[in-house]
Design an enzyme around this catalytic site. Structure first.
Site: not given
Ligand code: UD1
Ligand code: UDP
Length: 374
Positions: A97, A119, A133, A215, A217, A248
Site C-alpha cells: 500500500d 499482500e 495507504e 511513523h 502520517r 523512523h
C-alpha cells in the site's frame, strides 16, 4: 520460452516482504527475474537489501528529504517508463500500500504487463486511515490482475469488491517467510552483528524492555506528541522498565521524538535498526507499542503483546485472537494499558500466546507456483 518478472519495491517494509519472493524467483530457471527499487526510502531500504543479499538490477534512487506525495508519485511513474521498456516484463509484482506500489501499478498497467499484487485485500474501508495507504491499496487492487491475499479475510474483502475468485490466491503473508529466515540467520552460531552487540551494551535485559516504533502520517503532530507524553510518564513511574525507540528517519518523526523524549534516563532513542537487530530485539522485548503494520503481523509469531497506537487496523486477525490491542493515541489509554501489562501477570500471559494468523513461511512458494501454473 522463459517468462520475465519485474519485482519492484521502494520502502523498508516492502523490501522485507518482497525479499522471500525475490529469493525464490531468482532460483527458478523458468523465469528471468529482474529487481527494481524506486528507493522511496534510502538508508532504511539499503539495510534490508544488505541482509537479504539482494542487488537490484535498477535503482531509481528517488528519495528526497521530506518528500511529498505529489512529486513522489509523479517521479515514480515517469522513472518506471524506461525500466518497463527495457525489461518488457510479462509480470510486474508490487507490494501492499505504499506510494511506490500504487504508482508502479499505474506505470505497469500502461506497459501492458500483468500486475501481481502481493499482500492484497487488506482494508480499513476508511480512505483517511491510514493515509494514504488505504487509498493506495484500494487503487492497486483495482489495477492488479492477480491478487495474493495473506488471509481468508483479505480474500473476502476482494470478493466483496467483485474481484474474480480465480484471480485471488490466499498465500499467507511473506512477512512470515522473511521472519523465519531472519530468526534462523540471527540465531545461527557464527552470526555476528555489530548492532546487536551494541544493544547488549546499552540495555539491561534484566529489566522489562518496551520496544516502540511510530511513523504513520496521520499520527504526525498531535498523535505523536500524545504518544511521547505517555512514554515519558511510563518511564518516570517505572524505573524497572527500559523503553527503546528506533526512530523512523521521517523528519516529521525524528524532530518531535528527539525533542520530547531526549535525555530521559530509561528511554533509549536509536536510529532505525537493521532487520536482524530489530527482530532480535523484538524477541527480547516484554511488550511492543507501535503504529506499524508489519510489526502487528510479526509479533504474534513471537508471542509478544502489541499495543497499536491507531484507531483502525487492516489487520484485525491478531486483534481477534487477542495479542494486539487497538488503542489510538490517547495518552491516558496508553499509560493505563501498559501498566496493566506490566503488573498483571495473568493478563500479560493471556496476550503472549504464540500463534501465526499471518502465515506459515511458505507464502512466496505459493505465489511462484501460482504464476508458474498460469
Ligand atoms: C512510507 C510509506 C508508508 C510505510 C512507511 C514504512 C507512503 C506514502 N508511505 O512512509 O506507507 O508504512 O514508508 O516505513 O508510501 N527518510 C530517510 N531515509 C529513509 C527513509 C525515509 O531519510 O531511508 C525520510 C526522508 O526525509 C523522506 C521521509 O523520510 O522524504 C519520508 O519518507 P516516505 O517514504 O515518503 O514516508 P514514510 O513516512 O517513510
Ligand atoms: N523494522 C526494522 N527496523 C526498525 C523498525 C522496524 O527492520 O528499526 C522492520 C520490522 O521488523 C517490520 C518492518 O520493518 O518488518 C515494518 O516497517 P515499518 O514499520 O516502517 O512499516 P509498515 O509495516 O508500518 O508499513
Amino acid at each position: 520460452m522463459s517468462r520475465t518478472n519485474l519485482i519492484v519495491f521502494g520502502t523498508r517494509p516492502e523490501a522485507i516482504k518482497m525479499a522471500p519472493l525475490v529469493q525464490k524467483f531468482l532460483k527458478n530457471k523458468n523465469f528471468v527475474t529482474k529487481v527494481c527499487v524506486t528507493a522511496q526510502h534510502r538508508e532504511m531500504l539499503d539495510q534490508v537489501l544488505d541482509f537479504f543479499e539482494i542487488t537490484p538490477d535498477f535503482d531509481l534512487d528517488l528519495m528526497r528529504p521530506n518528500q511529498n506525495l505529489y512529486s513522489l508519485t509523479a517521479t515514480i511513474i515517469e522513472n518506471m517508463k524506461p525500466v518497463l521498456e527495457e525489461v518488457k516484463p510479462d509480470y510486474v509484482y508490487v507490494h501492499g500500500d505504499t506510494t511506490t506500489s500504487m504508482a508502479v501499478g499505474i506505470a505497469a498497467f500502461y506497459s501492458g504487463a500483468k500486475i501481481c499484487h502481493v499482500e492484497a485485500g487488506l482494508r480499513t474501508f476508511n480512505r483517511q486511515y491510514p493515509f494514504p495507504e488505504e487509498f493506495n491499496r484500494q487503487l492497486t487492487g483495482k489495477i492488479a490482475d492477480y491478487h495474493f491475499s495473506p488471509t481468508e479475510l483479505s480474500k473476502s474483502n476482494l470478493l466483496a469488491e467483485n474481484t474474480k475468485e480465480e484471480n485471488i490466491l490466499v498465500t499467507g503473508n511473506t512477512v512470515i517467510d522473511a521472519l523465519l529466515y531472519g530468526i534462523d540467520k540471527v540465531n545461527a552460531e557464527n552470526f555476528k552483528d555489530a548492532e546487536i552487540e551494541n544493544l547488549k551494551t546499552i540495555l539491561n535485559f534484566q529489566n522489562k524492555i518496551i520496544l516502540v516504533t511510530g511513523h504513520r502520517r496521520e499520527n504526525h503532530g498531535d498523535g505523536l506528541i500524545s504518544i511521547c507524553a505517555a512514554l515519558k510518564t511510563i518511564a518516570e513511574k517505572h524505573p524497572e522498565v527500559e523503553i527503546i525507540y528506533p526512530v523512523h528517519l521521517n523528519p516529521n518523526v525524528v524532530g518531535p521524538v528527539n525533542e520530547l523524549l531526549g535525555g530521559i534516563k530509561n528511554i533509549f532513542l536509536v536510529s532505525p535498526l537493521a532487520y536482524p537487530a530489530f527482530i532480535w530485539l523484538m524477541e527480547k522485548s516484554y511488550l511492543i507499542i507501535t503504529d506499524s503494520g508489519g510489526i502487528q503481523e510479526e509479533a504474534p509469531s513471537l508471542g509478544k503483546p502489541v499495543l497499536v497506537t491507531r484507531t483502525t487496523t487492516e489487520r484485525p486477525e491478531a486483534v481477534e485472537e487477542g495479542t494486539v490491542i487497538l488503542l489510538g493515541t490517547n495518552t491516558d489509554s496508553i499509560i493505563e494499558e501498559t501498566e496493566k501489562l506490566l503488573t498483571n501477570v495473568d493478563y500479560y500471559e493471556g496476550m503472549s500466546m504464540l500463534h501465526n494468523p499471518y502465515g506459515d513461511g511458505k507464502s512466496a512458494e505459493r505465489i511462484v507456483n501460482f504464476i508458474e501454473a498460469l
